[in-house]
Design a protein around this motif. Sequence first.
Motif: not given
Lengths: 110, 112
Positions: B34, B107, B73, B91, B6, B22-23, B104
């Motif tokens: 998410w 963030t 992605s 993610c 991520q 983003r992932c 992940g």
Amino acid sequence: GQQLNQSPQSMFIQEGEDVSMNCTSSSIFNTWLWYKQDPGEGPVLLIALYKAGELTSNGRLTAQFGITRKDSFLNISASIPSDVGIYFCAGNFGNEKLTFGTGTRLTIIP
Amino acid sequence: ETGVTQSPTHLIKTRGQQVTLRCSSQSGHNTVSWYQQALGQGPQFIFQYYREEENGRGNFPPRFSGLQFPNYSSELNVNALELDDSALYLCASRPTGEAGYTFGSGTRLTVV
């Protein structure tokens, strides 16, 4: 949003002790998962349970899928310092979202 | 080592702004979800994508939107940021037929 009830909320144990935590839901699930989360990281999958009554081990970890499909427990035997963290249960019905528990914070006292 | 990456790891935004997280998932992980994790809480489901189509959504307003791309992605977009949007955004992905998601590292979004 909905969260599963996990207990205890926190545990303070000495190294070498066994740990037991559980998770209950008002809804049934087809899958129960147990995750561990360290600070600043995402959850890491420990054990996945797919069938009511199933008992599964992963090293020192043992988890069971309750026969009512509304609960699960996780045991950790002979705890070590790297077991410190937050443990989350999660339920899944079908291939949809995971519903997470409120978490159990495990601390090892020197 | 996690197969889900991520970016960015941390982000500070002002209330009212828009943000894109983003992932990047592992090859073969056709399902991506998410989650929003507030401090001291378990992750809360935002939405899920399967082969670039949204196929599940949690109790989040429409200003939370997403995209999944053919190269495994995905993006989470949040418009009109509010202070309560401050959280860790996770993610997670999995291959078809498996229940266990790989997460992940997240963030950390701070809205000021």
